[in-house]
Design a protein around this motif. Structure first.
Motif, mmCIF file in Angstrom:
data_model
loop_
_atom_site.group_PDB
_atom_site.id
_atom_site.type_symbol
_atom_site.label_atom_id
_atom_site.label_comp_id
_atom_site.label_asym_id
_atom_site.label_seq_id
_atom_site.Cartn_x
_atom_site.Cartn_y
_atom_site.Cartn_z
ATOM 1 N N VAL A 53 0.884 -1.179 0.000
ATOM 2 C CA VAL A 53 0.000 0.000 0.000
ATOM 3 C C VAL A 53 0.911 1.216 0.000
ATOM 4 O O VAL A 53 2.060 1.140 0.420
ATOM 5 N N ASP A 54 0.353 2.356 -0.411
ATOM 6 C CA ASP A 54 1.187 3.551 -0.489
ATOM 7 C C ASP A 54 1.299 4.304 0.833
ATOM 8 O O ASP A 54 1.980 5.305 0.892
ATOM 9 N N ALA B 3 5.465 -1.614 7.566
ATOM 10 C CA ALA B 3 6.438 -1.183 6.548
ATOM 11 C C ALA B 3 6.193 0.275 6.177
ATOM 12 O O ALA B 3 5.134 0.840 6.483
ATOM 13 N N THR B 4 7.173 0.866 5.493
ATOM 14 C CA THR B 4 7.110 2.317 5.252
ATOM 15 C C THR B 4 6.569 2.692 3.875
ATOM 16 O O THR B 4 5.728 3.564 3.744
ATOM 17 N N ASP B 5 7.094 2.068 2.821
ATOM 18 C CA ASP B 5 6.674 2.426 1.459
ATOM 19 C C ASP B 5 6.670 1.171 0.579
ATOM 20 O O ASP B 5 6.984 0.078 1.058
ATOM 21 N N ALA B 6 6.312 1.329 -0.682
ATOM 22 C CA ALA B 6 6.136 0.158 -1.556
ATOM 23 C C ALA B 6 7.383 -0.739 -1.558
ATOM 24 O O ALA B 6 7.257 -1.971 -1.459
ATOM 25 N N VAL C 291 -2.639 2.215 -4.267
ATOM 26 C CA VAL C 291 -1.345 1.829 -4.857
ATOM 27 C C VAL C 291 -1.112 2.673 -6.105
ATOM 28 O O VAL C 291 -1.982 2.786 -6.971
ATOM 29 N N SER C 292 0.066 3.278 -6.189
ATOM 30 C CA SER C 292 0.419 4.150 -7.315
ATOM 31 C C SER C 292 0.781 3.314 -8.547
ATOM 32 O O SER C 292 1.023 2.100 -8.444
ATOM 33 N N ASP C 293 0.868 3.988 -9.678
ATOM 34 C CA ASP C 293 1.310 3.294 -10.901
ATOM 35 C C ASP C 293 2.681 2.656 -10.680
ATOM 36 O O ASP C 293 2.927 1.516 -11.097
ATOM 37 N N ALA C 294 3.572 3.397 -10.015
ATOM 38 C CA ALA C 294 4.930 2.864 -9.780
ATOM 39 C C ALA C 294 4.856 1.613 -8.898
ATOM 40 O O ALA C 294 5.571 0.628 -9.137
ATOM 41 N N GLY C 295 3.969 1.642 -7.884
ATOM 42 C CA GLY C 295 3.800 0.472 -7.002
ATOM 43 C C GLY C 295 3.317 -0.735 -7.799
ATOM 44 O O GLY C 295 3.833 -1.845 -7.657
ATOM 45 N N PHE C 296 2.324 -0.500 -8.679
ATOM 46 C CA PHE C 296 1.810 -1.610 -9.503
ATOM 47 C C PHE C 296 2.889 -2.158 -10.437
ATOM 48 O O PHE C 296 2.963 -3.367 -10.673
ATOM 49 N N ALA C 297 3.729 -1.248 -10.966
ATOM 50 C CA ALA C 297 4.791 -1.703 -11.887
ATOM 51 C C ALA C 297 5.743 -2.653 -11.154
ATOM 52 O O ALA C 297 6.151 -3.690 -11.685
#
Ligand SMILES: CSC[C@H]1O[C@@H](n2cnc3c(O)ncnc32)[C@H](O)[C@@H]1O
Ligand SMILES: [Zn+2]
Length: 437
Positions: free
Chosen positions: A154-155, A161-164, A196-202
């Motif tokens: 999650v973002d 946890a802190t980030d993706a 979830v951001s595009d970058a997270g999904f990538a």
């Protein structure tokens, strides 16, 4: 005569594969945790000598049920915030409670409680999405239950946890430490398109392709989710997910309540699976998924309970009955979803979505002996013309009498084996007093 670990004789056996079959007075032979044979009882008696023998005179034996979507540890939040729509429920009640209370111990204890509830209700495998997935995995193993553990992203930061990057790195380490556990498998679990951001999904997609894991994602749960996606990204969530390359046979789309015809086609063309969670969708007033249209397009549909904070039961017999009834109401056709189709959803379809079709989901020689015996000798189930009809329309989880996971008995005479039910209730009370002192 071959000596085997276990012989189960049952009045009825519903193997699920082949579809529509009900075997009468047959036996299942189990050895080394696997199903060795399914055959008539007299033949079994002449070919096998079993170390342990179970006679189920008035029972139907089915594959263990597969709960295709849950947040097991949320059992500790059961009934905390009822009668609210999803966004308000999550943002004003559940996420604040999770921020305050979720820890490794919370997830271990909550998952232990959930496993006990699920096993007693005939569920032998669950697909989980929650914080501290290592603790969920350990609780599943301690319960002797099969689990697909979600490596979440999650973002927003959490106590886990802190980030993706941190979520994914921690998830991978958890998987690496438990790769040899035969009862565990793993999914990538990005929470939802709105978290979830595009970058997270990538990143999720790259990993899912590299290590060949399913992707477990909430998708099109509410109308509001779709409106906000159009405002933020200019497209509906499924289109965004498609452009990011996530539509594939690896995708387990959870909910799919609001789907246009072309979106159903997209899910079908890409071979995606859907986790249908009717109780949660009704309770949060999200809507009713268009199941008969999804079935008509050949989409693989499993059943999920969602978490106990939005259901508030982890009871797949209830989801089976609801799925059948809602599909009829929605399509205006009484034959929209029949009892055999619903049982298939609760077993083999769930296994297939998880990539576990070769291992579980049907009573088939070579598969793991994940089995559920349902006692039909109760006046509320009498008479019984058709056991599969009863499983969908009449049986409750209280009729589950025995459950095996990989050939190991977990429930006998409706009671959990090696599990202290009083201790679990005390544990839940301790958390209740912490959460609502
Ligand atoms: C990232 S861990 C999982 C996350 O999902 C939340 N959750 C529980 N039920 C639902 C639901 O029906 N839709 C969306 N999100 C849900 C849970 O509280 C965790 O924060
Ligand atoms: Zn959910």
């Amino acid at each position: 005569m071959k000596v085997v670990d276990l012989l189960i004789e049952a009045r009825w056996i519903v193997p699920v594969d082949p579809a529509g079959v009900v075997l009468e007075n047959h036996a299942v032979v189990v050895d080394n945790g696997r199903i060795l044979a399914v055959l008539p009882q007299d033949e079994a008696a002449s070919r096998f000598s079993a170390k342990s023998h179970k006679r189920l005179e008035q029972h139907v034996l089915i594959p263990g049920l597969v709960n295709l979507h849950t947040h097991a540890a949320m059992s500790l939040l059961r009934g905390l915030a009822d009668d609210l729509p999803l966004k308000e429920w999550l943002q004003h009640h559940i996420w604040p409670a999770e921020a305050e209370h979720v820890s490794e111990q919370f997830v271990y204890d909550g998952t232990l409680l959930a496993c006990a509830e699920m096993l007693r209700g005939g569920i032998t495998c669950f697909n989980d999405m929650y914080f501290f997935p290592g603790a969920a995995a350990d609780a599943a193993l301690a319960s002797g239950m099969r689990a697909a553990i979600g490596l979440i992203t999650v973002d927003f930061p959490s106590s886990y946890a802190t980030d993706a990057d941190d979520y994914l790195a921690k998830g991978l380490a958890i998987r690496d430490q438990r790769l040899e556990q035969p009862l565990l498998s793993f999914c990538l679990a990005p929470h939802a398109p709105y978290t979830v951001s595009d970058a997270g999904f990538a990143k999720v997609l790259t990993l899912a392709e590299q290590i060949e894991l399913p992707i477990h994602l909430h998708l099109h749960e509410t109308g509001q989710e779709i409106e906000e996606s159009v405002q933020r990204f200019g497209v509906r969530p499924i289109e965004r997910i498609r452009r990011l390359g996530l539509l594939s046979p690896a995708l387990i789309a959870v909910h799919g309540v609001h789907l246009e015809a072309h979106e159903i086609d997209l899910l079908a063309q890409h071979g995606c699976s859907l986790a249908h969670c009717p109780s949660s969708n009704l309770k949060l007033a999200s809507g009713i998924a268009p199941i008969s249209e999804l079935v008509a397009k050949g989409i693989n549909i499993g059943l999920g309970t969602d978490g106990a904070a939005s259901n508030n039961r982890l009871d797949l017999f209830q989801e089976m009955r609801l799925a059948a009834l809602l599909a009829k109401q929605q399509s205006g056709r009484a034959d929209a979803l029949n009892a055999h189709q619903v049982l298939h959803m609760a077993t083999l379809a769930g296994a297939r979505a998880l990539g576990l079709e070769a291992q579980i989901g049907s009573i088939t020689p070579g598969k793991a002996a994940d089995l559920c015996a349902v006692a039909l000798d109760d006046l509320v189930l009498a008479p019984c013309y058709e056991p599969v009809s009863h499983l969908t329309y009449a049986v409750g989880r209280e009729h589950v009498s025995a459950v095996w996971v990989a050939g190991r008995i977990r429930v006998e005479d409706g009671q959990l084996i090696e599990s202290n039910e009083t201790g679990l209730i005390k544990l839940a009370l301790l958390w209740q007093n912490k959460i609502r002192p």
